[in-house]
Design a protein around this motif. Structure first.
Motif, PDB file in Angstrom:
ATOM      1  N   GLN A 123       0.709  -1.071  -0.246  1.00 16.81           N
ATOM      2  CA  GLN A 123       0.193  -0.092   0.188  1.00 16.81           C
ATOM      3  C   GLN A 123       1.190   1.311  -0.058  1.00 16.81           C
ATOM      4  O   GLN A 123       0.467   2.020  -0.604  1.00 16.81           O
ATOM      5  N   LEU A 173       1.234   3.972  -3.238  1.00 21.30           N
ATOM      6  CA  LEU A 173       0.548   5.565  -2.770  1.00 21.30           C
ATOM      7  C   LEU A 173       1.633   5.878  -3.194  1.00 21.30           C
ATOM      8  O   LEU A 173       1.587   6.528  -3.894  1.00 21.30           O
ATOM      9  N   ASN A 200       2.121   6.808  -7.351  1.00 21.89           N
ATOM     10  CA  ASN A 200       0.699   7.579  -7.425  1.00 21.89           C
ATOM     11  C   ASN A 200       1.114   8.892  -6.937  1.00 21.89           C
ATOM     12  O   ASN A 200       0.981   9.561  -7.990  1.00 21.89           O
TER      13      ASN A 200
END
Length: 158
Positions: free
Chosen positions: A117, A121, A124
């Motif tokens: 995750q 993140l 992104n």
């Protein structure tokens, strides 16, 4: 005169006995009053601050426990209880740890899942930053072209 002297001694002894009785009676009454007053003050203190009374009792118990040595019989009787309490506490901690891990896994927060995750993140964020940078560069180029076109138009007109 001997009988008279004996009577005087007996009277003096009786007076001394009466005085002693009165002094003892006064002392007993004073002690009762002070005891009642102390009990009343203790009750008021307990009502206004019960935690202080509990803390004082615990401190007093700890002090007495530290001063009074344990007998062999106490050691024999209390050792299994202490071992059982320690084992129970360890089992409770282990159960809580396992339960916590299980709950985190149920919501997808495993060690690997958390790393994935965070990685996603960061990718992104990096992608958004790159897109914003490209958009800023493109807007800057357009602005420069527009400024050049206006500058050339002004020079060509003059």
């Amino acid at each position: 005169m001997t009988d008279h002297h004996h009577a005087n001694d007996h009277g003096a002894l009786r007076d001394s006995l009466d005085t002693a009785k009165a002094a003892v009676s006064d002392a007993v009454e004073t002690t009762r009053e002070k005891t009642r007053e102390l009990a009343h003050q203790t009750a008021q203190a307990a009502e206004t601050n019960p935690l202080a009374i509990v803390a004082g009792g615990l401190a007093l118990g700890a002090l007495v426990g530290a001063i009074v040595p344990r007998s062999q019989k106490e050691r024999e009787l209390l050792a299994p209880v202490g071992k059982r309490l320690g084992a129970t506490a360890l089992a409770a901690v282990a159960a809580a740890r396992e339960s916590g891990k299980s709950e985190l896994q149920n919501i997808g927060l495993t060690k690997g899942g958390a790393k994935d995750q965070v990685k996603t993140l960061l990718q992104n964020v990096a992608g958004a930053a790159a897109t914003a940078g490209k958009a800023a560069a493109s807007a800057g180029k357009k602005e420069l072209r527009h400024a050049d076109d206006q500058s050339g138009a002004q020079t060509g007109v003059a």
